[in-house]
Design an enzyme around this catalytic site. Structure first.
Site, PDB file in Angstrom:
ATOM      1  NE  ARG A 219     -18.744   0.021   1.132  1.00 34.88           N
ATOM      2  CZ  ARG A 219     -17.753  -0.878   0.977  1.00 34.88           C
ATOM      3  NH1 ARG A 219     -17.827  -1.802   0.048  1.00 34.88           N
ATOM      4  NH2 ARG A 219     -16.710  -0.841   1.758  1.00 34.88           N
TER       5      ARG A 219
ATOM      6  CG  ASP B 220     -12.710   2.749   0.079  1.00 35.40           C
ATOM      7  OD1 ASP B 220     -11.722   2.202  -0.438  1.00 35.40           O
ATOM      8  OD2 ASP B 220     -12.849   2.886   1.310  1.00 35.40           O
TER       9      ASP B 220
ATOM     10  CE  LYS C 105     -17.645  -4.868  -3.247  1.00 36.73           C
ATOM     11  NZ  LYS C 105     -16.321  -5.151  -2.701  1.00 36.73           N
TER      12      LYS C 105
ATOM     13  CB  THR D 299      -5.463  -3.869   2.519  1.00 30.58           C
ATOM     14  OG1 THR D 299      -5.341  -2.569   1.943  1.00 30.58           O
ATOM     15  CG2 THR D 299      -4.091  -4.295   3.017  1.00 30.58           C
TER      16      THR D 299
ATOM     17  CB  SER E 188     -11.014  -4.205  -4.149  1.00 32.18           C
ATOM     18  OG  SER E 188     -11.172  -4.898  -5.375  1.00 32.18           O
TER      19      SER E 188
ATOM     20  CD  GLU F  77      -6.752   3.194   2.590  1.00 29.52           C
ATOM     21  OE1 GLU F  77      -6.719   2.677   1.468  1.00 29.52           O
ATOM     22  OE2 GLU F  77      -7.056   2.563   3.624  1.00 29.52           O
TER      23      GLU F  77
ATOM     24  CB  ILE G 258      -3.568  -1.977  -1.842  1.00 22.48           C
ATOM     25  CG1 ILE G 258      -2.216  -2.150  -2.541  1.00 22.48           C
ATOM     26  CG2 ILE G 258      -4.302  -3.329  -1.778  1.00 22.48           C
ATOM     27  CD1 ILE G 258      -1.334  -3.261  -1.947  1.00 22.48           C
ATOM     28  CG  ASP G 259     -10.591  -0.512  -2.731  1.00 20.74           C
ATOM     29  OD1 ASP G 259     -10.787  -0.408  -1.510  1.00 20.74           O
ATOM     30  OD2 ASP G 259     -11.508  -0.638  -3.565  1.00 20.74           O
TER      31      ASP G 259
ATOM     32  CG  ASP H 154      -7.925   2.479  -1.793  1.00 21.29           C
ATOM     33  OD1 ASP H 154      -6.876   1.997  -1.324  1.00 21.29           O
ATOM     34  OD2 ASP H 154      -9.064   2.206  -1.368  1.00 21.29           O
TER      35      ASP H 154
ATOM     36  CG  ASP I  31      -1.768  -1.170   1.434  1.00 18.27           C
ATOM     37  OD1 ASP I  31      -2.990  -1.019   1.510  1.00 18.27           O
ATOM     38  OD2 ASP I  31      -1.227  -2.299   1.505  1.00 18.27           O
TER      39      ASP I  31
ATOM     40  CG  HIS J   3     -15.675  -3.686   4.938  1.00 18.98           C
ATOM     41  ND1 HIS J   3     -14.668  -3.866   4.021  1.00 18.98           N
ATOM     42  CD2 HIS J   3     -15.070  -3.533   6.134  1.00 18.98           C
ATOM     43  CE1 HIS J   3     -13.507  -3.834   4.641  1.00 18.98           C
ATOM     44  NE2 HIS J   3     -13.720  -3.640   5.930  1.00 18.98           N
TER      45      HIS J   3
HETATM   46  N1  LIG Z   1     -16.671  -0.460   8.742  1.00 22.91           N
HETATM   47  C1  LIG Z   1     -16.525  -0.264   7.448  1.00 22.91           C
HETATM   48  N2  LIG Z   1     -17.616  -0.072   6.665  1.00 22.91           N
HETATM   49  C2  LIG Z   1     -17.497   0.120   5.352  1.00 22.91           C
HETATM   50  N3  LIG Z   1     -16.294   0.128   4.696  1.00 22.91           N
HETATM   51  C3  LIG Z   1     -15.182  -0.056   5.421  1.00 22.91           C
HETATM   52  C4  LIG Z   1     -15.231  -0.269   6.819  1.00 22.91           C
HETATM   53  N4  LIG Z   1     -13.968  -0.433   7.247  1.00 22.91           N
HETATM   54  C5  LIG Z   1     -13.169  -0.323   6.168  1.00 22.91           C
HETATM   55  N5  LIG Z   1     -13.899  -0.094   5.064  1.00 22.91           N
HETATM   56  C6  LIG Z   1     -13.435   0.148   3.703  1.00 22.91           C
HETATM   57  O1  LIG Z   1     -13.783  -0.936   2.859  1.00 22.91           O
HETATM   58  C7  LIG Z   1     -12.800  -1.006   1.853  1.00 22.91           C
HETATM   59  C8  LIG Z   1     -12.846  -2.324   1.163  1.00 22.91           C
HETATM   60  O2  LIG Z   1     -14.060  -2.396   0.511  1.00 22.91           O
HETATM   61  P1  LIG Z   1     -14.769  -3.778   0.221  1.00 22.91           P
HETATM   62  O3  LIG Z   1     -15.449  -4.197   1.501  1.00 22.91           O
HETATM   63  O4  LIG Z   1     -15.738  -3.399  -0.851  1.00 22.91           O
HETATM   64  O5  LIG Z   1     -13.723  -4.718  -0.228  1.00 22.91           O
HETATM   65  C9  LIG Z   1     -11.525  -0.754   2.595  1.00 22.91           C
HETATM   66  O6  LIG Z   1     -10.575  -0.266   1.688  1.00 22.91           O
HETATM   67  P2  LIG Z   1      -9.001  -0.597   1.906  1.00 22.91           P
HETATM   68  O7  LIG Z   1      -8.836  -2.059   1.775  1.00 22.91           O
HETATM   69  O8  LIG Z   1      -8.401   0.208   0.804  1.00 22.91           O
HETATM   70  O9  LIG Z   1      -8.668  -0.068   3.273  1.00 22.91           O
HETATM   71  C10 LIG Z   1     -11.931   0.300   3.629  1.00 22.91           C
HETATM   72  O10 LIG Z   1     -11.656   1.622   3.221  1.00 22.91           O
HETATM   73 MG   LIG Z   2     -10.138   1.095  -0.101  1.00 26.42          MG
HETATM   74 MG   LIG Z   3      -7.062   0.597   4.050  1.00 28.57          MG
HETATM   75 MG   LIG Z   4      -6.536   0.909   0.519  1.00 22.89          MG
END
Ligand SMILES: Nc1ncnc2c1ncn2[C@@H]1O[C@H](COP(=O)(O)O)[C@@H](OP(=O)(O)O)[C@H]1O
Ligand SMILES: [Mg+2]
Ligand SMILES: [Mg+2]
Ligand SMILES: [Mg+2]
Length: 359
Positions: free
Chosen positions: A281, A294, A267, A150, A264, A73, A147-148, A145, A50, A240
């Protein structure tokens, strides 16, 4: 010939930056060791991948667009302290290797790339911290971002390098690199690695990750769906998004296919090329505020593929509120025909939930 289409230069440089970052993250994954991951204050993970990807993308952007602020980020605070020495050295090595690797067709030395473009540690840490812009309503800004997903990256599953250009709160350009996404969903074990690109008013495209600048790519669009062919694209992480709520929305819509869970903005890419018809979401109720990086690249990609993206109440996402989407209520993205039906189903499921809680 130089293209005169709006944002032609931004698009080329964004693609080159995302591609380089994808090469880096894919190579990091193969060598990643446990000590190369930190847990942030919000308990989420961040890896050397990242940080170094943010250093690479911000360096390339800054070289050509030095006046453009970046909402990124990550920040380098944990790398500037004594305890971050090992991590810092690894990140600097990875970012330097990536920036000084040989040029590939379409890339230019003046973008800050190629063997002559070495950087110092201080320059690379500053590049990471150039992502500290607080965002806002007016002006030009990038959001990154590095790495979205992670968590998906750490599991060897889906993740994405995501970059967008926002002008006066409107997303004008989005580039998403997905190193692990199959080139075609109909061949899940086939070749992997794609870049998705959208400029507002110019359509949505999928390009090959290994040579994107030599290709205009394939135009993509969201097809029409029936309840039988529709399925939901949703997070892997239960923290999430409220996945049980999605199930009820699916029932109301008569969806029979199982949801596809992936990490990420891959989707949004899947939705834009017709794999699954709805990105849903819904907030889990923890007070978490969605971050602009995001959703900004994915939102323009979906719109340019002919879709609609709003929150769960049907309100547009506001990218002009700062680093977050503010008090928005979840995200719903789908094709033009399906989207209003999903919003109606979300409202119904929400009313049922409220009625239930009053019993
Ligand atoms: N409680 C939460 N509710 C919603 N999104 C969240 C969360 N905690 C982290 N995320 C975000 O969800 C992203 C991943 O999305 P997804 O769930 O669609 O894979 C994460 O990106 P990063 O991995 O870049 O930190 C982060 O920013
Ligand atoms: Mg992200
Ligand atoms: Mg992150
Ligand atoms: Mg990220």
């Amino acid at each position: 010939m130089v293209s005169t289409l709006p944002y032609a230069a931004e698009k080329q440089i964004a693609i080159a930056a995302v591609r380089r970052a994808c090469v880096l993250t894919a190579s990091v994954f193969n060598k990643l060791i446990k000590q190369e991951t930190l847990t942030k204050d919000d308990k989420s993970p961040v890896t050397v991948g990242d940080f170094s990807a943010q250093a690479v993308v911000n360096t390339i952007l800054n070289r050509t667009f030095p006046d453009d602020p970046i909402v990124g980020e990550e920040d380098a605070a944990d790398l500037r302290v004594e305890s971050g020495t090992a991590l810092r050295e690894r990140i600097i090595q990875l970012a330097s290797e990536t920036l000084t690797a040989e040029l590939v067709p379409g890339e230019k030395e003046e973008w800050g790339l190629g063997p002559k473009n070495g950087r110092t540690t201080e320059q690379l840490l500053d590049a990471i911290d150039r992502g500290n812009y607080q965002g806002g309503k007016t002006g030009r800004m990038w959001t990154l971002d590095p790495i979205d997903g992670t968590k998906g990256f750490l599991r060897g599953e889906q993740y994405a390098v995501c970059l967008a250009l926002i002008v006066d709160s409107r997303v004008e350009l989005g580039v998403i690199g997905c190193p692990n996404l199959p080139v075609s969903a109909s061949e899940p074990s086939g070749p992997r690695g794609c870049i998705f690109v959208a400029v507002r008013g110019q359509g949505a495209y999928q390009l090959p990750l290994d040579d994107p600048l030599s290709s205009t790519g394939t135009k993509i669009a969201i097809p029409t769906f029936t309840p039988e062919t529709l399925n939901f694209l949703e997070s892997v992480e239960k923290a999430h998004a409220k996945l049980s709520f999605n199930d009820r929305v699916g029932q109301i819509l008569g969806v029979t296919r199982a949801p596809t869970r992936m990490d990420s903005q891959a989707k949004y890419c899947s939705l834009a090329r017709g794999d699954g018809g709805v990105y849903l979401r819904m907030p889990v109720g923890s007070g978490y505020k969605e971050k602009i990086w995001d959703h900004a690249p994915g939102s323009v990609l979906v719109e340019e593929a002919g879709g609609i993206i709003t929150d769960g109440r049907g309100q547009p996402l506001d990218f002009g509120l700062g680093r977050t989407l503010g008090e928005n209520y979840g995200v719903v993205a789908a094709g033009k025909d399906v989207h209003p039906k999903v919003i109606a189903a979300v409202q119904q499921a929400k009313a049922e939930e409220e009625a239930q809680s009053q019993l």
